[in-house]
Write a protein that holds these residues in place. Structure first.
Motif, PDB file in Angstrom:
ATOM      1  N   GLU A  74       0.771  -0.916  -0.251  1.00 41.85           N
ATOM      2  CA  GLU A  74       0.097  -0.191   0.272  1.00 41.85           C
ATOM      3  C   GLU A  74       1.102   1.202  -0.206  1.00 41.85           C
ATOM      4  O   GLU A  74       0.442   2.449  -0.094  1.00 41.85           O
ATOM      5  CB  GLU A  74      -0.966   0.094   1.099  1.00 41.85           C
ATOM      6  CG  GLU A  74      -1.986  -1.185   1.061  1.00 41.85           C
ATOM      7  CD  GLU A  74      -2.967  -1.009   2.378  1.00 41.85           C
ATOM      8  OE1 GLU A  74      -2.407  -0.573   3.466  1.00 41.85           O
ATOM      9  OE2 GLU A  74      -4.463  -1.714   1.874  1.00 41.85           O
ATOM     10  N   LYS A  75       2.275   1.256   0.154  1.00 39.18           N
ATOM     11  CA  LYS A  75       2.939   2.536   0.295  1.00 39.18           C
ATOM     12  C   LYS A  75       2.642   3.143  -0.950  1.00 39.18           C
ATOM     13  O   LYS A  75       3.441   1.944  -2.113  1.00 39.18           O
ATOM     14  CB  LYS A  75       4.397   1.959   0.876  1.00 39.18           C
ATOM     15  CG  LYS A  75       4.581   1.949   2.663  1.00 39.18           C
ATOM     16  CD  LYS A  75       6.039   1.658   2.882  1.00 39.18           C
ATOM     17  CE  LYS A  75       5.773   1.131   4.145  1.00 39.18           C
ATOM     18  NZ  LYS A  75       6.581   0.974   4.707  1.00 39.18           N
ATOM     19  N   PRO A  76       3.346   3.724  -1.515  1.00 39.85           N
ATOM     20  CA  PRO A  76       3.795   4.550  -2.811  1.00 39.85           C
ATOM     21  C   PRO A  76       4.349   3.892  -3.301  1.00 39.85           C
ATOM     22  O   PRO A  76       5.966   3.937  -3.073  1.00 39.85           O
ATOM     23  CB  PRO A  76       3.736   6.242  -2.347  1.00 39.85           C
ATOM     24  CG  PRO A  76       3.396   6.692  -0.950  1.00 39.85           C
ATOM     25  CD  PRO A  76       2.825   5.074  -0.414  1.00 39.85           C
ATOM     26  N   VAL A  77       5.119   3.959  -4.752  1.00 39.30           N
ATOM     27  CA  VAL A  77       6.437   3.525  -5.430  1.00 39.30           C
ATOM     28  C   VAL A  77       6.943   3.423  -4.900  1.00 39.30           C
ATOM     29  O   VAL A  77       8.302   3.643  -4.726  1.00 39.30           O
ATOM     30  CB  VAL A  77       6.215   3.226  -7.121  1.00 39.30           C
ATOM     31  CG1 VAL A  77       6.719   2.544  -7.278  1.00 39.30           C
ATOM     32  CG2 VAL A  77       4.839   2.256  -7.091  1.00 39.30           C
ATOM     33  N   ALA A  78       7.443   5.534  -4.647  1.00 37.83           N
ATOM     34  CA  ALA A  78       8.743   6.064  -4.530  1.00 37.83           C
ATOM     35  C   ALA A  78       9.138   5.999  -3.454  1.00 37.83           C
ATOM     36  O   ALA A  78      10.372   5.807  -3.039  1.00 37.83           O
ATOM     37  CB  ALA A  78       8.044   7.426  -4.994  1.00 37.83           C
ATOM     38  N   ALA A  79       8.272   5.298  -2.383  1.00 37.40           N
ATOM     39  CA  ALA A  79       8.732   5.092  -1.061  1.00 37.40           C
ATOM     40  C   ALA A  79       9.456   3.750  -0.976  1.00 37.40           C
ATOM     41  O   ALA A  79       9.913   3.343   0.413  1.00 37.40           O
ATOM     42  CB  ALA A  79       7.333   5.170   0.012  1.00 37.40           C
ATOM     43  N   LEU A  80       9.169   2.640  -2.367  1.00 36.18           N
ATOM     44  CA  LEU A  80       9.497   1.658  -2.053  1.00 36.18           C
ATOM     45  C   LEU A  80      11.221   1.142  -1.902  1.00 36.18           C
ATOM     46  O   LEU A  80      11.820  -0.003  -1.627  1.00 36.18           O
ATOM     47  CB  LEU A  80       9.225   0.949  -2.249  1.00 36.18           C
ATOM     48  CG  LEU A  80       7.322   0.446  -3.014  1.00 36.18           C
ATOM     49  CD1 LEU A  80       5.963  -0.375  -3.320  1.00 36.18           C
ATOM     50  CD2 LEU A  80       6.994   0.238  -1.006  1.00 36.18           C
ATOM     51  N   LYS A  81      11.444   2.274  -2.406  1.00 38.96           N
ATOM     52  CA  LYS A  81      13.392   1.957  -3.141  1.00 38.96           C
ATOM     53  C   LYS A  81      13.788   1.469  -1.970  1.00 38.96           C
ATOM     54  O   LYS A  81      14.978   0.664  -2.492  1.00 38.96           O
ATOM     55  CB  LYS A  81      14.282   3.369  -2.835  1.00 38.96           C
ATOM     56  CG  LYS A  81      15.201   3.740  -3.853  1.00 38.96           C
ATOM     57  CD  LYS A  81      15.884   5.098  -3.936  1.00 38.96           C
ATOM     58  CE  LYS A  81      17.226   5.133  -4.703  1.00 38.96           C
ATOM     59  NZ  LYS A  81      17.528   6.229  -4.847  1.00 38.96           N
ATOM     60  N   ASP A  82      13.928   1.233  -0.652  1.00 41.25           N
ATOM     61  CA  ASP A  82      14.893   1.816   0.743  1.00 41.25           C
ATOM     62  C   ASP A  82      14.285  -0.329   1.032  1.00 41.25           C
ATOM     63  O   ASP A  82      14.770  -0.080   2.645  1.00 41.25           O
ATOM     64  CB  ASP A  82      15.000   2.187   1.155  1.00 41.25           C
ATOM     65  CG  ASP A  82      16.264   3.516   0.695  1.00 41.25           C
ATOM     66  OD1 ASP A  82      16.769   3.083  -0.243  1.00 41.25           O
ATOM     67  OD2 ASP A  82      16.145   4.459   0.641  1.00 41.25           O
TER      68      ASP A  82
END
Length: 320
Positions: A74-82
């Motif tokens: 459910e997190k935005p894609v941009a927040a999934l980097k790390d």
């Protein structure tokens, strides 16, 4: 006598004296209660690298792992980097594929097994070596064959040796679970506790707020206190209400009727709710010669009654 039986069956350490057993029991009871969300990393920092979450049926073990996976999704894609990628593996399905010879490791299973989507084995190996994943192994107890179950637990042990930087969470019912293999692999073991009175109240408040629409405020205000009263006035109902699955059943039943105050009738009503949800016909429909079959709640009850009788009358009792 029961302790001697357990020792003879290899369920507890034969060298453990009754005094040592009592000391362990006291040590367990004195441990502070922790938040399971903290242990698995759903809140705050400092999650445990390797953990086994044990609990009763319906205590929320599978829901916990799905909450971990869903939180990531459910997190935005941009927040999934790390963010480490959660890999949710239902051990029942993995064991079926392993037994059929389709796969012999968790990477092979995720690459070509009975999964929703498949992941490239080489890329997954590199990801796991970097520690950028969380491995969620759900339901050791759902592998019914004891030999196959032991093989699956050994695979988890091997996986932990191969990928020491990966966080791992394993779930199982406590009954029949043997901790030795994973304890040697430095897995910390935790037991899910029943919901407290405050947690039950919080659950019921949220549940009624979410399931009754804006135009049903009056109905909600009448039915929520009714369920709360049943929990307060009946000791048997309160004992069952500490289990999240049974509490959910009570909330569903409470929408349309007053709760039975005795345990047997409550189980009967709750089982009907579960049986309505159990879609037997979908499985039968996959077999051409059984497409004409129709199975209602009474048929399902009759089927399970025979299974229950077989379990109770079995030579080895429930342990068989």
């Amino acid at each position: 006598e029961r302790l001697l039986e357990l020792q003879a069956a290899g369920e507890i350490d034969p060298l453990l004296s009754l005094d040592a057993l009592e000391q362990r029991r006291r040590s367990y009871a004195e441990r502070p209660i922790e938040s399971v969300r903290g242990v698995v990393g759903l809140e705050g920092a400092g999650s445990v690298l390797r953990s086994v979450i044990l609990g009763d049926p319906g205590s929320g073990k599978s829901t916990l792992l799905r909450a971990l996976a869903l939180g990531w999704a459910e997190k935005p894609v941009a927040a999934l980097k790390d963010e480490p990628i959660p890999l949710l593996i239902e051990l029942r399905l993995y064991a079926q594929d392993k037994d059929k010879g389709i796969c012999n490791s968790f990477l092979e299973y995720l690459h070509k097994g009975n999964t929703v989507c498949r992941l490239n084995q080489l890329e997954l190996d590199a990801l796991l070596k970097s520690g950028k994943a969380v491995a969620l192994f759900d339901g050791v107890d759902e592998v019914f064959d004891p030999v196959l179950r032991e093989a699956v637990v050994t695979d988890i042990h091997r996986f932990s040796n191969r990928y020491p930087a990966v966080q791992m969470v394993v779930t199982s019912r406590w009954l029949g679970y043997k901790a030795e293999t994973l304890r040697k692999a430095e897995f910390a073991h935790y037991m899910l506790q029943d919901l407290t009175d405050e947690q039950i109240e919080d659950f019921l408040e949220r549940c009624h707020r979410l399931t009754f629409t804006a135009g049903q405020t009056e109905e909600r205000e009448r039915k929520q206190p009714r369920l709360q009263r049943a929990l307060e006035e009946s000791k048997a109902i309160r004992e069952l209400g500490g289990n999240p699955l049974l509490l959910t059943m009570m909330a569903i039943l409470n929408r349309n009727q007053e709760l039975p105050r005795d345990r047997a009738r409550l189980y009967e009503e709750a089982s009907k709710v579960l049986l309505y949800q159990w879609d037997v016909e979908r499985k039968l429909y996959e077999q051409a010669d059984l497409k004409h079959w129709q199975i209602d709640v009474r048929d399902k009850q009759a089927m399970l009654r025979k299974v229950a009788h077989h379990m109770q009358a079995n030579e080895k009792g429930l342990s068989g």
